[in-house]
Scaffold this active site. Sequence first.
Site, PDB file in Angstrom:
ATOM      1  N   LYS A  71      69.927 -18.305 -27.927  1.00 10.37           N
ATOM      2  CA  LYS A  71      70.762 -17.567 -28.884  1.00 10.37           C
ATOM      3  C   LYS A  71      70.061 -16.308 -29.362  1.00 10.37           C
ATOM      4  CE  LYS A  71      72.754 -21.903 -30.550  1.00 10.37           C
ATOM      5  NZ  LYS A  71      72.762 -22.850 -31.661  1.00 10.37           N
ATOM      6  N   ARG A 102      55.973 -31.315 -12.507  1.00 13.22           N
ATOM      7  CA  ARG A 102      54.690 -31.999 -12.665  1.00 13.22           C
ATOM      8  C   ARG A 102      54.012 -31.693 -14.001  1.00 13.22           C
ATOM      9  NH1 ARG A 102      55.512 -31.627  -7.291  1.00 13.22           N
ATOM     10  NH2 ARG A 102      56.478 -29.718  -8.004  1.00 13.22           N
ATOM     11  N   THR A 103      53.928 -30.418 -14.346  1.00 17.81           N
ATOM     12  CA  THR A 103      53.156 -30.045 -15.529  1.00 17.81           C
ATOM     13  C   THR A 103      53.804 -30.607 -16.798  1.00 17.81           C
ATOM     14  OG1 THR A 103      52.505 -28.042 -14.361  1.00 17.81           O
ATOM     15  CG2 THR A 103      52.065 -28.105 -16.716  1.00 17.81           C
ATOM     16  N   HIS A 138      46.624 -20.519 -15.198  1.00 16.21           N
ATOM     17  CA  HIS A 138      47.134 -21.901 -15.238  1.00 16.21           C
ATOM     18  C   HIS A 138      45.901 -22.801 -15.316  1.00 16.21           C
ATOM     19  CE1 HIS A 138      49.640 -25.269 -14.816  1.00 16.21           C
ATOM     20  NE2 HIS A 138      50.302 -24.983 -13.727  1.00 16.21           N
TER      21      HIS A 138
HETATM   22  C1  NCD Z   1      52.451 -24.092 -10.117  1.00 14.34           C
HETATM   23  C2  NCD Z   1      52.941 -23.195 -11.229  1.00 14.34           C
HETATM   24  O1  NCD Z   1      53.958 -23.448 -11.853  1.00 14.34           O
HETATM   25  O2  NCD Z   1      52.245 -22.228 -11.452  1.00 14.34           O
HETATM   26  N1  NCD Z   1      53.008 -25.367 -10.119  1.00 14.34           N
HETATM   27  C3  NCD Z   1      52.506 -26.313 -10.935  1.00 14.34           C
HETATM   28  O3  NCD Z   1      52.214 -26.099 -12.087  1.00 14.34           O
HETATM   29  N2  NCD Z   1      52.298 -27.519 -10.388  1.00 14.34           N
HETATM   30  C4  NCD Z   1      52.540 -23.472  -8.799  1.00 14.34           C
HETATM   31  C5  NCD Z   1      53.874 -22.995  -8.313  1.00 14.34           C
HETATM   32  O4  NCD Z   1      54.860 -22.935  -9.023  1.00 14.34           O
HETATM   33  O5  NCD Z   1      53.912 -22.626  -7.135  1.00 14.34           O
END
Ligand code: NCD
Length: 317
Positions: free
Chosen positions: A87, A59-60, A137
Site C-alpha cells: 500500500k 530455503r532461507t 548473503h
Molecule cells: C540465493 C539467493 O537468494 O541469493 N538463494 C538462496 O538464498 N538459497 C541464490 C539464488 O537465488 O540464486
Amino acid sequence: MEAFAHRSLLDIEGLTRADVERILDTSEAFLQVSRRPVRKVPTLRGKTVVNLFYEASTRTRTSFELAGKRLSADVINMSVSASSVKKGETLQDTCRTLEAMHPDVIVIRHNASGAPNYVASKIGCSVINAGDGMHAHPTQALLDAFTIRRQKGTLENLIVTIVGDIAHSRVARSNAHLLNLFGCEVRVVGPRTLLPAAVDSLGVRVFDRLEEGLEGADVVMVLRIQRERLAGALLPSLREYARTFGIGPATIQYAKPDAIVMHPGPMNRGIEIENVIADGERSVVLEQVEAGVAVRMALLYLLAGETTEAPAVGEAD
Ligand code: NCD
C-alpha cells in the site's frame, strides 16, 4: 563464554576469522539438536524474531523460521505481498512499526543493496541480512563454509571454484570474502559479461575457460543464472551457456576426483547443472540445506541469546 562481539550480521567483511570459527563451532552443537527426535531447546524462550522478506525465498525463509522455532523463540513471518508495503509504506515506517512491537531480531531480505544496513541504523534490535540485492548473503556463505568444513575436514587452503553468474551474485561475493579469511584460492569462471566490473577487489582468480578454472578444484560452487536480474542480453542463449559453462559429467572431471559440488538453490537443472551431477554422489546440496538451519540457529543464539548456554553437542533434552 565471552559475549559475541557483534549486534548484527550485515556482511562477511565485518567478521574476523575467529568470529567465523565461533559461528561454525556453535553451529555444530545446533546441527546435533536438529538431528534428535525432539528438535527443540529453550534457548530463546521469550525472544521475538521477525522475518521480513521483500524477495522470494524458499530455503532461507523456512530455515530462519525453523531455526527460531527450534530455539523456542516466537517467530513472525512478514510476507511483504500481504503487508502494508504493497500500500506504499516506506521501509522506514515499516521499521518504526516493527520496533514498536519490540522484536529481538529482524531478519531481512530485500532487493535493494544496503537495505539491512539502513534498518540496522534505524532500529535498536539485532538485524540479520538474509540477502540484499547484489551485495551480500552472509548466512549463505557461513552455511557453505560449514558444509565445506564438514566435508573436507578443514576450510584452510582449499581451491574453490565459483562458476556462473558472478556479477549478480551476492552469494559469490560473500563466499569470496569468507574463503579468503582462510587462505583459500578462490576462482571465478563465467562469461565476461557476467563478471562484475570490480572483480579484482574480490581477491579471486578469474578464468574464461571452465576446464582451466576447475583444474585441481576441491570445491565447485555452481551459481544460478539470475534471470530476474539480467538486464538486457548479457547471454547469447541459455543453451549456449549450458554448453560452455554447465557442470556435467564431462566437465566435472577436471576438478579433483573427490571434489564436492555445491549450489545455493534454487537450481536451474539443465542450464548451470545437469541432473546427474545435482543428484549425484559429489553433490552436497541437501547437506547445505541442513547446515542452513544449524548455522541460523547459531546466529540467532549468538546475537540474541548470549545470556543463555548453547546446548552441548549430543546433550539430551
Ligand atoms: C540465493 C539467493 O537468494 O541469493 N538463494 C538462496 O538464498 N538459497 C541464490 C539464488 O537465488 O540464486
